[in-house]
Design an enzyme around this catalytic site. Structure first.
Site, mmCIF file in Angstrom:
data_model
loop_
_atom_site.group_PDB
_atom_site.id
_atom_site.type_symbol
_atom_site.label_atom_id
_atom_site.label_comp_id
_atom_site.label_asym_id
_atom_site.label_seq_id
_atom_site.Cartn_x
_atom_site.Cartn_y
_atom_site.Cartn_z
ATOM 1 N N ARG A 1 -23.658 23.357 -42.812
ATOM 2 C CA ARG A 1 -24.304 22.313 -41.997
ATOM 3 C C ARG A 1 -25.791 22.265 -42.336
ATOM 4 N NH1 ARG A 1 -25.931 25.545 -37.276
ATOM 5 N NH2 ARG A 1 -25.104 27.611 -37.640
ATOM 6 N N TYR B 1 -39.327 36.057 -38.137
ATOM 7 C CA TYR B 1 -39.004 34.881 -38.970
ATOM 8 C C TYR B 1 -40.145 34.554 -39.936
ATOM 9 C CZ TYR B 1 -37.515 30.049 -40.010
ATOM 10 O OH TYR B 1 -37.129 28.887 -40.633
ATOM 11 N N ILE C 1 -37.745 20.254 -38.977
ATOM 12 C CA ILE C 1 -36.649 19.417 -39.489
ATOM 13 C C ILE C 1 -35.555 19.360 -38.428
ATOM 14 C CG2 ILE C 1 -34.995 19.115 -41.390
ATOM 15 C CD1 ILE C 1 -37.943 19.049 -42.336
HETATM 16 P P1 NAP Z 1 -28.923 25.722 -39.438
HETATM 17 O O1 NAP Z 1 -28.622 24.307 -39.110
HETATM 18 O O2 NAP Z 1 -28.926 26.736 -38.361
HETATM 19 O O3 NAP Z 1 -27.905 26.179 -40.609
HETATM 20 C C1 NAP Z 1 -27.998 27.471 -41.123
HETATM 21 C C2 NAP Z 1 -26.941 27.677 -42.184
HETATM 22 O O4 NAP Z 1 -27.064 29.035 -42.652
HETATM 23 C C3 NAP Z 1 -25.537 27.521 -41.657
HETATM 24 O O5 NAP Z 1 -24.706 26.976 -42.669
HETATM 25 C C4 NAP Z 1 -25.130 28.962 -41.361
HETATM 26 O O6 NAP Z 1 -23.730 29.195 -41.424
HETATM 27 C C5 NAP Z 1 -25.799 29.681 -42.505
HETATM 28 N N1 NAP Z 1 -25.972 31.099 -42.233
HETATM 29 C C6 NAP Z 1 -26.544 31.684 -41.153
HETATM 30 N N2 NAP Z 1 -26.495 33.020 -41.275
HETATM 31 C C7 NAP Z 1 -25.880 33.278 -42.444
HETATM 32 C C8 NAP Z 1 -25.523 34.473 -43.131
HETATM 33 N N3 NAP Z 1 -25.785 35.674 -42.619
HETATM 34 N N4 NAP Z 1 -24.896 34.363 -44.334
HETATM 35 C C9 NAP Z 1 -24.610 33.147 -44.859
HETATM 36 N N5 NAP Z 1 -24.906 31.982 -44.254
HETATM 37 C C10 NAP Z 1 -25.542 32.057 -43.069
HETATM 38 O O7 NAP Z 1 -30.337 25.863 -40.137
HETATM 39 P P2 NAP Z 1 -31.226 24.792 -40.950
HETATM 40 O O8 NAP Z 1 -32.201 24.210 -40.006
HETATM 41 O O9 NAP Z 1 -30.351 23.926 -41.784
HETATM 42 O O10 NAP Z 1 -32.054 25.810 -41.869
HETATM 43 C C11 NAP Z 1 -31.747 26.032 -43.242
HETATM 44 C C12 NAP Z 1 -32.899 26.817 -43.852
HETATM 45 O O11 NAP Z 1 -34.113 26.087 -43.697
HETATM 46 C C13 NAP Z 1 -33.134 28.165 -43.195
HETATM 47 O O12 NAP Z 1 -33.510 29.133 -44.158
HETATM 48 C C14 NAP Z 1 -34.313 27.900 -42.270
HETATM 49 O O13 NAP Z 1 -35.052 29.069 -42.009
HETATM 50 C C15 NAP Z 1 -35.089 26.895 -43.095
HETATM 51 N N6 NAP Z 1 -36.014 26.087 -42.303
HETATM 52 C C16 NAP Z 1 -35.556 25.232 -41.357
HETATM 53 C C17 NAP Z 1 -36.473 24.483 -40.624
HETATM 54 C C18 NAP Z 1 -36.059 23.502 -39.563
HETATM 55 O O14 NAP Z 1 -36.946 22.934 -38.921
HETATM 56 N N7 NAP Z 1 -34.756 23.256 -39.355
HETATM 57 C C19 NAP Z 1 -37.846 24.631 -40.862
HETATM 58 C C20 NAP Z 1 -38.268 25.523 -41.833
HETATM 59 C C21 NAP Z 1 -37.336 26.241 -42.556
HETATM 60 P P3 NAP Z 1 -22.831 28.973 -40.093
HETATM 61 O O15 NAP Z 1 -22.669 27.506 -39.961
HETATM 62 O O16 NAP Z 1 -21.558 29.696 -40.409
HETATM 63 O O17 NAP Z 1 -23.597 29.576 -38.954
#
Ligand code: NAP
Length: 252
Positions: free
Chosen positions: A14, A160, A193
Site C-alpha cells: 500500500r 524515526y 504525504i
Molecule cells: P504505509 O502506508 O504505512 O505503508 C508502509 C508499507 O511498509 C506497507 O506496505 C507495510 O506492509 C510495509 N512494512 C511495514 N513494516 C514492514 C516490515 N517490517 N517489513 C516489510 N514491510 C513492512 O507507509 P507510507 O506512508 O507509504 O511510507 C512509505 C515510506 O515512506 C516509509 O519508509 C516512510 O517512513 C516514508 N515516508 C512517509 C511519509 C508520509 O508522509 N507518508 C513521509 C516521509 C517518509 P503492511 O501493509 O503489511 O503493513
C-alpha cells in the site's frame, strides 16, 4: 541491458511503495515486493494482491511475499528467490518503514529498536544483498525512502528521525563505495504525504504539519514515486549520493 529489468521494492502492499511499483511497472520490468503486518495478515495479503493486480493492469508483473525486512534470514531467502528466478537485481527501492512515536524521555527501548531495525537495518540488509549482485552486473540503481525529519528532526520522533538520518548516511556511503561499478545510490525524502501513516495522526498534529508546508497541502504517493522513477531511469545515470526532497517546500 537485460531484456527484462528486475525491480525490488520493500513495503509495497500500500501507500508510497505501491505507487513506486506502479511508476516502475512496464512490459520490460519484473517486480518483486514484500510487506509485513503480523497483526492483520488477511487484510495485508489482500492489499498485496491489489498491488499485484494494478501492476499487471500496466502490462508488467509483480510477485509479492510476506517478509519482515528486519529479519535478515528471511530477506536473504527473498533475494535468493529473486535471483533464482531472474538472475539479477536492477533496481532496489528501500521503502518499508514504520513510526512508533513518543517523546524522547518516555520512549520505550523496544519502540526505538523496532523502528531502527525496520527502517535502517532493513535497508542495510537489502542494500548489502543487492549491492553484491549489482557490482557483478556492473550496473544498478538503489533508491532509499528517507524523510524530511531525517534532516530537520521532529519532536516525538527521535527513533524515526534517527533512522531516516541514518538512511541518508547509508545512502552517501554506499554511493561512494559502489560508484565505480556503475551503481547509483540516492535518497528521496518525502515531507507530508497522504497515506495510512499520516492518516493515523490526530487532527491537531496533521494541522501542525500542514502549517509548515508553503504549498498548504499534503503530497500524494505519486509525487514521491515520480522522483523514484526519475532516479531509477537512464536520465539519472550521473546522479549519485543525493537526497531529493519532495515536500511542497516544507524544507528548503
Ligand atoms: P504505509 O502506508 O504505512 O505503508 C508502509 C508499507 O511498509 C506497507 O506496505 C507495510 O506492509 C510495509 N512494512 C511495514 N513494516 C514492514 C516490515 N517490517 N517489513 C516489510 N514491510 C513492512 O507507509 P507510507 O506512508 O507509504 O511510507 C512509505 C515510506 O515512506 C516509509 O519508509 C516512510 O517512513 C516514508 N515516508 C512517509 C511519509 C508520509 O508522509 N507518508 C513521509 C516521509 C517518509 P503492511 O501493509 O503489511 O503493513
Amino acid at each position: 541491458m537485460p531484456e527484462k529489468r528486475t525491480v525490488v521494492v520493500t513495503g509495497a502492499s500500500r501507500g508510497i511503495g505501491r505507487s513506486i511499483c506502479l511508476s516502475l511497472a512496464s512490459p520490460d520490468t519484473q517486480i518483486y515486493f514484500n510487506y509485513f503486518s503480523p497483526g492483520n495478515p488477511e487484510a495485508e495479503e489482500a492489499a498485496a494482491a491489489e498491488t499485484e493486480k494494478l501492476v499487471a493492469d500496466l502490462g508488467s508483473s509483480a510477485v509479492s511475499m510476506s517478509v519482515d525486512v528486519a529479519d535478515a534470514k528471511d530477506v536473504e531467502a527473498f533475494f535468493e528467490k529473486i535471483v533464482d528466478e531472474t538472475g539479477r537485481v536492477d533496481i532496489l527501492v528501500n521503502n518499508a518503514g514504520i513510526t512508533k512515536d513518543g517523546l524522547l524521555v518516555r520512549m520505550k527501548e523496544n519502540d526505538w529498536n523496532m523502528v531502527l531495525n525496520i527502517n535502517l537495518k532493513g535497508a542495510f540488509t537489502c542494500t548489502r544483498l543487492a549491492a553484491k549482485i549489482m557490482m557483478k552486473q556492473r550496473c544498478g540503481r538503489i533508491v532509499n525512502i528517507a524523510s524530511v525529519v531525517g534532516v530537520t528532526g521532529n519532536p516525538g520522533q527521535a527513533n524515526y528521525s534517527a533512522s531516516k538520518a541514518g538512511l541518508i548516511g547509508l545512502t552517501k556511503t554506499a554511493a561512494k563505495e559502489l560508484a565505480a561499478r556503475n551503481v547509483t545510490v540516492n535518497a528521496v525524502a518525502p515531507g507530508f504525504i497522504e497515506t495510512d501513516m499520516t492518516a493515523a495522526l490526530s487532527e491537531k498534529a496533521r494541522k501542525a504539519m500542514l502549517d509548515q508546508v508553503p504549498m498548504r497541502r499534503g503530497g500524494q504517493p505519486e509525487d514521491v514515486a515520480a522522483a523514484v522513477k526519475f532516479l531509477a531511469s537512464d536520465d539519472a545515470a550521473y546522479i549519485t549520493g543525493q537526497v531529493i526532497h519532495v515536500n511542497g517546500g516544507m524544507y528548503m
